[in-house]
Design a protein around this motif. Structure first.
Motif, mmCIF file in Angstrom:
data_model
loop_
_atom_site.group_PDB
_atom_site.id
_atom_site.type_symbol
_atom_site.label_atom_id
_atom_site.label_comp_id
_atom_site.label_asym_id
_atom_site.label_seq_id
_atom_site.Cartn_x
_atom_site.Cartn_y
_atom_site.Cartn_z
ATOM 1 N N GLU A 1 92.062 141.126 107.646
ATOM 2 C CA GLU A 1 91.510 141.226 106.294
ATOM 3 C C GLU A 1 90.652 140.013 105.945
ATOM 4 O O GLU A 1 89.637 140.143 105.255
ATOM 5 C CB GLU A 1 92.630 141.408 105.271
ATOM 6 C CG GLU A 1 93.363 142.736 105.386
ATOM 7 C CD GLU A 1 92.457 143.946 105.260
ATOM 8 O OE1 GLU A 1 91.545 143.923 104.423
ATOM 9 O OE2 GLU A 1 92.657 144.903 106.021
ATOM 10 N N LYS B 1 88.895 138.322 108.100
ATOM 11 C CA LYS B 1 87.651 138.538 108.844
ATOM 12 C C LYS B 1 86.761 139.528 108.094
ATOM 13 O O LYS B 1 85.549 139.329 107.970
ATOM 14 C CB LYS B 1 87.968 139.066 110.245
ATOM 15 C CG LYS B 1 86.761 139.257 111.117
ATOM 16 C CD LYS B 1 87.155 139.741 112.506
ATOM 17 C CE LYS B 1 85.930 139.948 113.368
ATOM 18 N NZ LYS B 1 86.293 140.466 114.709
ATOM 19 N N ARG B 2 87.362 140.593 107.560
ATOM 20 C CA ARG B 2 86.605 141.569 106.789
ATOM 21 C C ARG B 2 86.032 140.937 105.521
ATOM 22 O O ARG B 2 84.884 141.190 105.143
ATOM 23 C CB ARG B 2 87.493 142.749 106.417
ATOM 24 C CG ARG B 2 86.718 143.864 105.697
ATOM 25 C CD ARG B 2 87.614 144.977 105.231
ATOM 26 N NE ARG B 2 88.183 145.678 106.371
ATOM 27 C CZ ARG B 2 89.101 146.621 106.264
ATOM 28 N NH1 ARG B 2 89.573 146.954 105.077
ATOM 29 N NH2 ARG B 2 89.571 147.214 107.334
ATOM 30 N N ALA B 3 86.807 140.068 104.866
ATOM 31 C CA ALA B 3 86.330 139.388 103.654
ATOM 32 C C ALA B 3 85.152 138.483 103.975
ATOM 33 O O ALA B 3 84.178 138.423 103.214
ATOM 34 C CB ALA B 3 87.467 138.585 103.018
ATOM 35 N N ARG B 4 85.213 137.759 105.107
ATOM 36 C CA ARG B 4 84.089 136.911 105.501
ATOM 37 C C ARG B 4 82.843 137.754 105.765
ATOM 38 O O ARG B 4 81.733 137.361 105.397
ATOM 39 C CB ARG B 4 84.454 136.087 106.738
ATOM 40 C CG ARG B 4 85.363 134.916 106.436
ATOM 41 C CD ARG B 4 85.521 133.989 107.636
ATOM 42 N NE ARG B 4 86.149 134.629 108.790
ATOM 43 C CZ ARG B 4 87.453 134.697 108.996
ATOM 44 N NH1 ARG B 4 88.292 134.165 108.125
ATOM 45 N NH2 ARG B 4 87.932 135.284 110.076
ATOM 46 N N ALA B 5 83.015 138.912 106.386
ATOM 47 C CA ALA B 5 81.874 139.794 106.647
ATOM 48 C C ALA B 5 81.274 140.287 105.330
ATOM 49 O O ALA B 5 80.037 140.357 105.195
ATOM 50 C CB ALA B 5 82.313 140.979 107.512
ATOM 51 N N TYR B 6 82.123 140.606 104.357
ATOM 52 C CA TYR B 6 81.616 141.038 103.044
ATOM 53 C C TYR B 6 80.885 139.912 102.333
ATOM 54 O O TYR B 6 79.883 140.138 101.654
ATOM 55 C CB TYR B 6 82.751 141.564 102.171
ATOM 56 C CG TYR B 6 83.242 142.942 102.545
ATOM 57 C CD1 TYR B 6 82.370 143.922 103.005
ATOM 58 C CD2 TYR B 6 84.582 143.267 102.438
ATOM 59 C CE1 TYR B 6 82.811 145.172 103.349
ATOM 60 C CE2 TYR B 6 85.044 144.531 102.781
ATOM 61 C CZ TYR B 6 84.150 145.473 103.239
ATOM 62 O OH TYR B 6 84.602 146.718 103.570
ATOM 63 N N GLU B 7 81.375 138.681 102.479
ATOM 64 C CA GLU B 7 80.694 137.543 101.860
ATOM 65 C C GLU B 7 79.317 137.334 102.476
ATOM 66 O O GLU B 7 78.345 137.055 101.764
ATOM 67 C CB GLU B 7 81.536 136.276 102.011
ATOM 68 C CG GLU B 7 82.765 136.254 101.129
ATOM 69 C CD GLU B 7 83.649 135.050 101.395
ATOM 70 O OE1 GLU B 7 83.246 134.153 102.175
ATOM 71 O OE2 GLU B 7 84.750 135.012 100.824
ATOM 72 N N GLU C 1 77.488 139.692 103.931
ATOM 73 C CA GLU C 1 76.655 140.803 103.477
ATOM 74 C C GLU C 1 76.210 140.599 102.027
ATOM 75 O O GLU C 1 75.066 140.879 101.675
ATOM 76 C CB GLU C 1 77.418 142.126 103.606
ATOM 77 C CG GLU C 1 76.590 143.332 103.222
ATOM 78 C CD GLU C 1 77.359 144.636 103.342
ATOM 79 O OE1 GLU C 1 76.742 145.689 103.116
ATOM 80 O OE2 GLU C 1 78.561 144.619 103.659
ATOM 81 N N HIS C 2 77.095 140.085 101.195
ATOM 82 C CA HIS C 2 76.757 139.828 99.796
ATOM 83 C C HIS C 2 75.629 138.806 99.706
ATOM 84 O O HIS C 2 74.678 138.968 98.930
ATOM 85 C CB HIS C 2 77.990 139.344 99.038
ATOM 86 C CG HIS C 2 77.740 139.079 97.599
ATOM 87 N ND1 HIS C 2 77.645 137.810 97.095
ATOM 88 C CD2 HIS C 2 77.543 139.921 96.542
ATOM 89 C CE1 HIS C 2 77.400 137.869 95.799
ATOM 90 N NE2 HIS C 2 77.339 139.133 95.440
#
Length: 91
Positions: free
Chosen positions: A36, A38-44, A46-47
């Motif tokens: 999770e 890792k997924r949050a870092r990817a979303y950051e 992308e943001h």
């Protein structure tokens, strides 16, 4: 005495099983946490990319270029501008 030893052995086995089970659960939860994060870092990331794209598309020069190229729009020359007054309004 043998009964007490048997009871203690059963308690010991149960405690060992609970330690193994809790360690296994902790490892599973830690793996899920890492996933999770890792997924949050990817979303950051992308943001940040989307914010950069938004600021690029919001630039005046880009808007004018898209309006001219895609929509065939142009800035009006002074002879094309008409000003109309509102009835009853004071100048």
């Amino acid at each position: 005495m043998k009964m007490l030893n048997a009871i203690l052995l059963v308690v010991l086995v149960l405690c060992a099983m609970s330690v193994v089970t809790s360690q296994h659960m902790a490892r599973k939860l830690y793996i899920a946490l890492e996933k999770e994060q890792k997924r949050a870092r990817a979303y950051e990331i992308e943001h940040g990319q989307l914010l950069l794209e938004q600021s690029t598309w919001g630039a005046q020069a880009v808007i004018e270029k898209v309006a001219a190229d895609r929509l065939g729009m142009h800035a009006p020359v002074p002879r094309e501008i008409q000003v109309h007054g509102v009835a009853g309004a004071r100048p």
